[in-house]
Write a protein that holds these residues in place. Structure first.
Motif, mmCIF file in Angstrom:
data_model
loop_
_atom_site.group_PDB
_atom_site.id
_atom_site.type_symbol
_atom_site.label_atom_id
_atom_site.label_comp_id
_atom_site.label_asym_id
_atom_site.label_seq_id
_atom_site.Cartn_x
_atom_site.Cartn_y
_atom_site.Cartn_z
ATOM 1 N N LEU A 157 0.823 -1.208 0.000
ATOM 2 C CA LEU A 157 0.000 0.000 0.000
ATOM 3 C C LEU A 157 0.860 1.262 0.000
ATOM 4 N N LYS A 158 2.000 1.194 0.662
ATOM 5 C CA LYS A 158 2.870 2.363 0.747
ATOM 6 C C LYS A 158 3.562 2.633 -0.592
ATOM 7 N N LEU A 159 3.866 1.597 -1.349
ATOM 8 C CA LEU A 159 4.646 1.764 -2.577
ATOM 9 C C LEU A 159 3.790 1.802 -3.848
ATOM 10 N N THR A 160 2.502 1.694 -3.733
ATOM 11 C CA THR A 160 1.679 1.735 -4.938
ATOM 12 C C THR A 160 1.656 3.136 -5.518
ATOM 13 N N ALA A 161 1.620 3.203 -6.824
ATOM 14 C CA ALA A 161 1.563 4.494 -7.512
ATOM 15 C C ALA A 161 0.152 5.054 -7.383
#
Length: 51
Positions: free
Chosen positions: A44-48
């Protein structure tokens, strides 16, 4: 060493045939749940984000 024996299902008996598999399965389930939570957090933190 006693913790490792407990985590593998050791019942305190020195024989290899007195191991309890449920302790090892429970440890595996807890470990899997923690890893899934960490994986979800980083996913969730690294999704664009689309703006």
């Amino acid at each position: 060493m006693k913790f490792v024996e407990f985590a593998l299902g050791g019942a305190g008996v020195k024989s290899m045939y007195h191991f309890n598999p449920f302790i090892a399965m429970l440890s595996g389930i807890i470990f899997t749940a923690v890893l899934l939570y960490i994986s979800k957090f980083f996913t969730l933190k690294l999704t664009a984000k689309a703006y």
